[in-house]
Design a protein around this motif. Structure first.
Motif, short mmCIF file in Angstrom:
data_model
loop_
_atom_site.label_atom_id
_atom_site.label_comp_id
_atom_site.label_asym_id
_atom_site.label_seq_id
_atom_site.Cartn_x
_atom_site.Cartn_y
_atom_site.Cartn_z
N ASN A 1 34.59 25.66 46.73
CA ASN A 1 34.27 25.64 48.16
C ASN A 1 32.90 25.02 48.38
OD1 ASN A 1 35.68 28.94 48.56
ND2 ASN A 1 36.68 26.98 48.92
N SER B 1 46.58 37.85 45.60
CA SER B 1 47.00 36.62 44.93
C SER B 1 46.58 36.71 43.46
CB SER B 1 46.33 35.42 45.60
OG SER B 1 46.26 34.31 44.72
N SER C 1 43.96 37.07 49.86
CA SER C 1 44.64 35.79 49.67
C SER C 1 43.70 34.63 50.03
CB SER C 1 45.94 35.77 50.48
OG SER C 1 46.76 34.67 50.12
N HIS C 2 44.30 33.52 50.49
CA HIS C 2 43.59 32.26 50.65
C HIS C 2 43.61 31.82 52.11
CE1 HIS C 2 43.79 31.83 46.23
NE2 HIS C 2 44.95 32.43 46.39
N ARG D 1 39.78 34.00 41.88
CA ARG D 1 38.86 34.26 42.99
C ARG D 1 39.33 35.40 43.88
NH1 ARG D 1 41.43 29.29 43.37
NH2 ARG D 1 42.38 28.64 45.35
N CYS D 2 40.64 35.54 44.01
CA CYS D 2 41.18 36.65 44.79
C CYS D 2 41.11 37.96 44.01
CB CYS D 2 42.62 36.36 45.20
SG CYS D 2 42.76 35.07 46.47
N ARG E 1 40.28 37.08 53.00
CA ARG E 1 40.19 35.83 52.22
C ARG E 1 39.19 36.06 51.08
NH1 ARG E 1 37.62 29.95 53.81
NH2 ARG E 1 37.94 29.04 51.75
N HIS E 2 39.41 35.43 49.96
CA HIS E 2 38.45 35.52 48.85
C HIS E 2 37.08 35.02 49.28
CE1 HIS E 2 38.48 31.16 48.23
NE2 HIS E 2 39.80 31.22 48.40
N THR F 1 49.89 33.59 46.56
CA THR F 1 49.02 32.62 45.90
C THR F 1 48.78 31.41 46.80
OG1 THR F 1 48.58 31.58 43.76
CG2 THR F 1 50.75 31.19 44.74
N GLU F 2 47.82 30.61 46.41
CA GLU F 2 47.43 29.44 47.19
C GLU F 2 48.60 28.47 47.37
OE1 GLU F 2 45.88 28.01 49.47
OE2 GLU F 2 43.86 27.77 48.61
N ARG G 1 45.54 25.63 43.01
CA ARG G 1 45.89 26.62 41.99
C ARG G 1 45.19 26.38 40.65
NH1 ARG G 1 52.47 27.22 43.03
NH2 ARG G 1 52.30 27.96 45.22
#
Length: 233
Positions: free
Chosen positions: A15, A55, A155-156, A59-60, A8-9, A84-85, A23
């Motif tokens: 966050n 992604s 990814s997310h 951030r990724c 995960r990023h 992607t998210e 997105r």
């Protein structure tokens, strides 16, 4: 029978402020997130990976670069829209505190397979596209590099949770039982008979054993002797 390291990023500005970024473009890692991504890159450095797939969201891509920077020989780096998210539609950009007052929130918690975000995608569609992407990439990298290949997918949170739920054989409605923290590492080996989940949501620990792992299609009755890291040079 390749093996994927799901990352995960790292933590983002969204966050940290309790915002559902979705997105939204331009959402970057914050200072904590960069430190987390650097630490994850250092962990994975012990494993020569054959590729890093990310992604396309910033951030990724930032997190993937920390991983690539620690890899000798710089493996191929690719973007995959299917990682992607989730498209959260009208939920995107709102605070989690605000969203928790919505009637749909409780359905997201208890029956995600029934959720379609207003103006966005369904969680079932999210899982279907992300699982298909991981399995497709895994098969292609195994065909190119052999069954011992190890690769990274960045990814997310909800995407990785849905991939892990599939690997565990869990219904999507149970995927909220899985935690995936920022810059965490989860590991799935896609065998010929079934996926094997080697790790979930880890943020520390040696990964060098992955560089020399030999996996069978059969599960080890009794649990086996575990993994042994290759000797230090």
């Amino acid at each position: 029978m390749a093996t994927v390291i799901l990352v995960r990023h790292g933590r983002t500005t969204a966050n940290a402020s309790g915002l559902l970024a979705g997105r939204t473009p331009g959402v970057s890692l914050d200072d904590v997130g960069r430190d987390q991504a650097a630490a994850t890159g250092a962990r994975i450095a012990a494993v020569p990976v054959v590729g890093v797939v990310s992604s396309p969201l910033e951030r990724c891509r930032q997190t993937a670069q920390f991983i690539l920077d620690r890899q000798g020989g710089t493996p191929p780096s690719l973007l995959d829209d299917d990682l992607t998210e989730c498209d959260y539609g009208q939920w995107q950009g709102r605070t989690l505190t605000d969203l928790a007052t919505e009637g749909l929130w409780s359905v997201v918690q208890s029956q995600p397979s029934a959720v379609t975000f207003p103006g966005g995608e369904s969680m079932a569609t999210m899982q279907a596209r992300s699982v298909a992407a991981i399995r497709r990439r895994d098969a292609a990298l195994e065909a190119e590099h052999g069954p011992g290949a190890v690769w990274v997918a960045v990814s997310h949170g909800d995407i990785i949770k849905s991939i892990l739920a599939d690997a565990f054989g869990m219904h999507l409605d149970l995927f909220q039982r899985i935690a995936v923290g920022p810059a965490s590492v989860s590991i799935v080996h896609y065998g010929s008979s079934r996926p094997s989940v080697y790790a979930t949501n880890t943020d520390a620990g040696d990964l060098s054993w992955l560089a020399a792992s030999a996996s069978s299609a059969d599960a080890t009755v009794g649990g086996g002797a575990g993994h042994t890291a290759p000797p230090a040079r």
